[in-house]
Design a protein around this motif. Structure first.
Motif, PDB file in Angstrom:
ATOM      1  N   VAL A  26      75.116  24.207  45.989  1.00 52.05           N
ATOM      2  CA  VAL A  26      75.644  25.246  45.258  1.00 52.05           C
ATOM      3  C   VAL A  26      74.762  26.394  45.542  1.00 52.05           C
ATOM      4  O   VAL A  26      73.648  26.332  46.076  1.00 52.05           O
ATOM      5  CB  VAL A  26      75.532  25.189  43.837  1.00 52.05           C
ATOM      6  N   LYS A  39      83.178  36.541  38.397  1.00 56.30           N
ATOM      7  CA  LYS A  39      82.259  35.479  38.911  1.00 56.30           C
ATOM      8  C   LYS A  39      81.589  36.323  40.336  1.00 56.30           C
ATOM      9  O   LYS A  39      82.220  37.337  40.652  1.00 56.30           O
ATOM     10  CB  LYS A  39      82.933  34.291  39.381  1.00 56.30           C
ATOM     11  N   SER A  40      80.432  35.636  40.711  1.00 53.98           N
ATOM     12  CA  SER A  40      79.779  36.302  41.843  1.00 53.98           C
ATOM     13  C   SER A  40      80.469  36.354  42.808  1.00 53.98           C
ATOM     14  O   SER A  40      81.271  35.266  43.245  1.00 53.98           O
ATOM     15  CB  SER A  40      78.238  35.535  41.620  1.00 53.98           C
ATOM     16  N   ALA A  60      77.375  24.637  37.324  1.00 55.94           N
ATOM     17  CA  ALA A  60      77.661  26.011  37.903  1.00 55.94           C
ATOM     18  C   ALA A  60      78.429  25.561  39.052  1.00 55.94           C
ATOM     19  O   ALA A  60      79.389  26.682  39.209  1.00 55.94           O
ATOM     20  CB  ALA A  60      76.286  26.483  38.254  1.00 55.94           C
ATOM     21  N   ARG A  61      78.455  24.848  39.962  1.00 55.46           N
ATOM     22  CA  ARG A  61      79.200  24.764  40.931  1.00 55.46           C
ATOM     23  C   ARG A  61      80.715  24.577  40.548  1.00 55.46           C
ATOM     24  O   ARG A  61      81.870  25.183  41.197  1.00 55.46           O
ATOM     25  CB  ARG A  61      78.817  23.307  41.712  1.00 55.46           C
ATOM     26  N   SER A 109      76.404  34.328  34.942  1.00 53.56           N
ATOM     27  CA  SER A 109      75.132  33.924  35.473  1.00 53.56           C
ATOM     28  C   SER A 109      74.333  33.367  34.431  1.00 53.56           C
ATOM     29  O   SER A 109      74.394  33.697  33.181  1.00 53.56           O
ATOM     30  CB  SER A 109      74.356  35.169  36.189  1.00 53.56           C
ATOM     31  N   LEU A 153      76.719  31.511  38.669  1.00 48.02           N
ATOM     32  CA  LEU A 153      75.388  31.705  39.596  1.00 48.02           C
ATOM     33  C   LEU A 153      74.216  31.571  38.777  1.00 48.02           C
ATOM     34  O   LEU A 153      73.989  31.895  37.592  1.00 48.02           O
ATOM     35  CB  LEU A 153      75.495  33.173  40.169  1.00 48.02           C
ATOM     36  N   THR A 187      79.445  33.129  44.850  1.00 50.72           N
ATOM     37  CA  THR A 187      79.989  31.819  44.495  1.00 50.72           C
ATOM     38  C   THR A 187      81.560  31.748  44.850  1.00 50.72           C
ATOM     39  O   THR A 187      82.040  30.788  44.889  1.00 50.72           O
ATOM     40  CB  THR A 187      80.092  31.513  42.906  1.00 50.72           C
ATOM     41  N   LYS A 188      82.108  33.008  45.014  1.00 52.67           N
ATOM     42  CA  LYS A 188      83.533  32.951  45.605  1.00 52.67           C
ATOM     43  C   LYS A 188      83.744  33.032  46.929  1.00 52.67           C
ATOM     44  O   LYS A 188      84.520  33.122  47.571  1.00 52.67           O
ATOM     45  CB  LYS A 188      84.210  34.456  45.022  1.00 52.67           C
ATOM     46  N   GLY A 245      81.754  28.110  38.840  1.00 51.25           N
ATOM     47  CA  GLY A 245      81.733  29.560  39.803  1.00 51.25           C
ATOM     48  C   GLY A 245      80.553  30.322  39.011  1.00 51.25           C
ATOM     49  O   GLY A 245      80.488  31.513  39.565  1.00 51.25           O
TER      50      GLY A 245
END
Length: 470
Positions: free
Chosen positions: A234, A462-463, A174-175, A150, A180, A466-467, A178
């Motif tokens: 994103v 990863k968040s 970030a996109r 993050s 955040l 984002t998943k 992955g």
């Protein structure tokens, strides 16, 4: 099985369920939830108490550079001690990249600051202030894979803020990786213009901090951040929302189909701009950004919590001493509000305030309290299900709460490095009387009982956002 510890006769609360159960702990993890567990080295009687996941405060500033001659009041020792006093077992602090510095250099500095000094578990958000091609193209992708999943960007503060094209480039990285992104939303150009107008009129007192950072400056920046995230496609987190107008921007973005998380903080439920309007520089104690607003904005932030617009309730703990030449009353700060360090202490008071004002007054139920103070933080920032819930296999991070305990807040009891609390004299109902970290009691009856260094650093997944799910 013989347990290391059994918590007996308590009422277990998660984000979804409330039930009476004993909790069996072995090797730092929860291994049993059942009635009448007893074969243990230690038995804790939790009769009449709520058994909650330890709080996770995902917005905490500790030992952070704050300008020439200014020193933050909490290092990782005092800050995490205060976190434990308030029922928190994990904090996520910010690792600030300074201009010209690599992210790995910044992390080396912050790991050294935290090593061996933490009472609770700790992880870092990266703060991107210098998004060079090397930082975005090489460093950040590698660090995300290493568990630094993050990051935060600022739209205000000269020296920290990013231009829109820099924000877009950071969001695009970030996109692809992955990660955040958290965004501090205020329009710096508007703020600087208003500061100039105030200076022309000779308005330098602390109360003018609030009038140079109006709701419109936060609303516009929130809309712009959401638009930039939509362009790149994103998810983002809008942090420390202070008013209805910004909150409604989040609500509308969700209605458009964007994946957006909103966060608010105790100061926007309990303080107003009137607190900055006091004599003898007392108003400097309440200078933070965005500033507290008015009663209507307080009501809106409560509505956002009640209706789920805000998924996170964090402290934005950013402590400075008041009566100190390295704090709020530095020489320049006495003469001009723009030099008063931005931030207030709050890591210890976050949970008791929301429990008292939210749960005990019927604004939210106790399951929602657990969600917005622990479970959602764990899910969003890659710590779930290890953290943020009471379940088989989870770390035994457990706070025992006495819902009937009445406490009047004083600065001394909070054990942070600041010389004041903005909530001095506030009466609250409900208090964490014991805190376990990975099965070991680290706080009992308002005192830490384990030496500094019991807390661990946490690499994160990863968040969940984002998943694809949160």
């Amino acid at each position: 099985m013989r347990f290391d510890t059994v918590i007996r006769h308590g009422t277990v609360v998660t984000a979804s369920d409330t039930f009476v159960s004993d909790v069996g702990i072995k090797d730092g993890r929860i291994v049993a939830l059942a009635a009448e567990l007893s074969d243990a080295d230690e038995v804790i009687d939790a009769s009449g108490l709520f058994v909650l996941p330890g709080g996770i405060d995902s917005h905490v500033h500790l030992d952070q550079p704050s300008g020439d001659g200014i020193v933050m009041a909490d290092d990782f020792d005092s800050g995490t001690c205060s976190a434990a006093i308030g029922g928190n077992s994990t904090v996520l602090a910010f690792c600030m990249q300074e201009k010209g510095q690599s992210l790995r250099e910044a992390l080396k500095v912050y790991h050294a600051k935290a090593e061996g000094k933490c009472h609770v578990d700790v992880s870092f958000h990266l703060v991107i202030t210098d998004p060079t091609a090397e930082v975005l193209g090489q460093e950040l992708p590698a660090l995300v894979e290493d568990g630094y999943t993050s990051l935060k960007v600022f739209m205000t503060y000269e020296g920290l803020r990013l231009r829109d094209d820099e924000i877009l480039a950071t969001l695009d990285t970030a996109r692809r990786t992955g990660a955040l992104v958290m965004v501090h939303c205020e329009n710096e150009d508007a703020i600087r213009y208003l500061i100039g107008r105030h200076e022309e009129d000779g308005k330098f007192e602390p109360k003018y901090h609030a009038t140079t950072r109006p709701i419109a400056a936060e609303r516009e920046a929130t809309h712009r951040a959401l638009s930039l995230a939509e362009i790149v496609d994103v998810p983002i987190v809008i942090v420390h929302v202070s008013n209805r107008e910004a909150m409604e921007e989040i609500r509308r973005a969700r209605q458009r189909g964007q994946k957006i998380v909103g966060e608010t903080c105790p100061q926007y439920l309990m303080l107003t701009a009137d607190d900055l309007d006091q004599s003898e520089m007392e108003g400097a104690k309440y200078v933070c950004s965005p500033p507290p607003r008015d009663k209507a904005s307080q009501d809106a932030c409560w509505e956002g919590l009640e209706q789920g617009v805000f998924d996170l309730f964090s402290s934005d703990h950013c402590p400075f001493r008041f009566d100190d030449p390295e704090g709020k009353l530095n020489d320049k700060g006495k003469r001009h509000f723009r030099w008063i360090p931005n931030g207030i202490p709050g890591v210890a008071t976050r949970l008791p305030i929301l429990f008292s004002e939210g749960v005990m007054k019927g604004r939210i139920d106790i399951n929602q309290f657990v969600a917005v103070t622990s479970t959602n933080h764990a899910k969003l920032y890659g710590l779930y299900p290890r953290k943020g819930t009471i379940a088989i296999g989870a770390d035994a991070d457990i706070a025992l709460w006495d819902a009937d305990k009445r406490v009047t807040l004083t600065n001394e009891m909070l054990q942070h490095g600041a010389d004041y609390t903005p909530y001095e004299g506030l009466a609250v109902r409900g208090w964490p009387v014991r805190l376990l970290l990975r099965g070991k009691t680290i706080m009992r009856d308002g005192r830490t009982v384990e030496p500094t260094g019991h807390g661990n650093y946490l690499a994160r997944e990863k968040s969940s956002l984002t998943k694809g799910g949160f």
